[in-house]
Design a protein around this motif. Structure first.
Motif, PDB file in Angstrom:
ATOM      1  N   LEU A   1       0.851  -1.184   0.000  1.00  0.00           N
ATOM      2  CA  LEU A   1       0.000   0.000   0.000  1.00  0.00           C
ATOM      3  C   LEU A   1       0.883   1.228   0.000  1.00  0.00           C
ATOM      4  N   LEU A   2       0.597   2.134  -0.904  1.00  0.00           N
ATOM      5  CA  LEU A   2       1.340   3.382  -1.015  1.00  0.00           C
ATOM      6  C   LEU A   2       0.443   4.533  -0.560  1.00  0.00           C
ATOM      7  N   PRO A   3       1.009   5.740  -0.419  1.00  0.00           N
ATOM      8  CA  PRO A   3       0.183   6.882  -0.013  1.00  0.00           C
ATOM      9  C   PRO A   3      -1.061   7.012  -0.886  1.00  0.00           C
ATOM     10  N   ALA A   4      -2.095   7.574  -0.297  1.00  0.00           N
ATOM     11  CA  ALA A   4      -3.401   7.775  -0.947  1.00  0.00           C
ATOM     12  C   ALA A   4      -4.093   6.448  -1.250  1.00  0.00           C
ATOM     13  N   GLY A   5      -3.686   5.372  -0.559  1.00  0.00           N
ATOM     14  CA  GLY A   5      -4.365   4.094  -0.695  1.00  0.00           C
ATOM     15  C   GLY A   5      -4.068   3.323  -1.966  1.00  0.00           C
TER      16      GLY A   5
END
Length: 186
Positions: A152-156
């Protein structure tokens, strides 16, 4: 039974504590590397969990992954091990204390950068990692995007594993080196 939902029994799985002298603390961090940008990202974000020794007997219990990671990973894990086992593994309360202070004193702990296998997650190795920490090591467990089953990366944004390639292996090796360098700065 056609059209009816058959209840799935979820076993109560509570892992045993590791056998070493130290408790186990954990922090989730993101190491950002702007020198390895890959479109459309302006940098390579490397997710990592730093596991470290804490005072003996001070360990509480935590789930293996944060709630957002659990929700994203559960259907993928269920394809491998079935619904009941996936739920049990993700809901299990591991003997790990999130955000605990590192053990006090003059002890210096050797650092291990732990890279998961292809299509795996660092959380799949929690028993091994906890055992190393309880014996007095710091373990930085990374989740390499494209190599891990899920990141999972930033902003989902979700990144699933890519097809295996030389470039993917190189990116994973670069992640290991980058994590080691970032860990020296902590």
């Amino acid at each position: 039974l056609a059209g009816e939902t058959v209840p799935t029994q979820v076993p109560d799985f509570q892992p045993a504590p590791p056998t070493g002298a130290w408790g186990v603390g954990r922090r989730h961090v993101v190491f950002s590397d702007p020198s390895r940008a890959r479109l459309p990202a302006a940098r390579r974000d490397l997710q990592a969990w730093i596991h470290y020794p804490i005072a003996p007997g001070s360990t509480s219990r935590s789930t293996i992954l944060p709630a957002d990671w659990q929700a994203a990973y559960q259907p993928l894990l269920a394809k491998r091990v079935g619904d009941a086992a996936a739920i049990a593994l993700l809901q299990a309360r591991w003997p790990v204390t999130d955000a605990a202070p590192i053990a006090a004193g003059d002890d210096r702990f050797p650092v291990i950068v732990f890279a998961h296998g292809y299509g795996q997650m660092p959380s799949n190795y929690q028993a091994l990692i906890s055992g190393l920490v309880s014996e007095g090591h710091v373990v930085v467990a990374i989740a390499s995007a494209g190599v891990a089953h899920l990141v999972l990366l930033p902003a989902g944004r979700q990144v699933l594993k890519d097809d295996i390639s030389d470039a993917l292996y190189q990116a994973s090796a670069d992640d290991i080196v980058f994590a080691a360098r970032q860990t020296q700065r902590l």
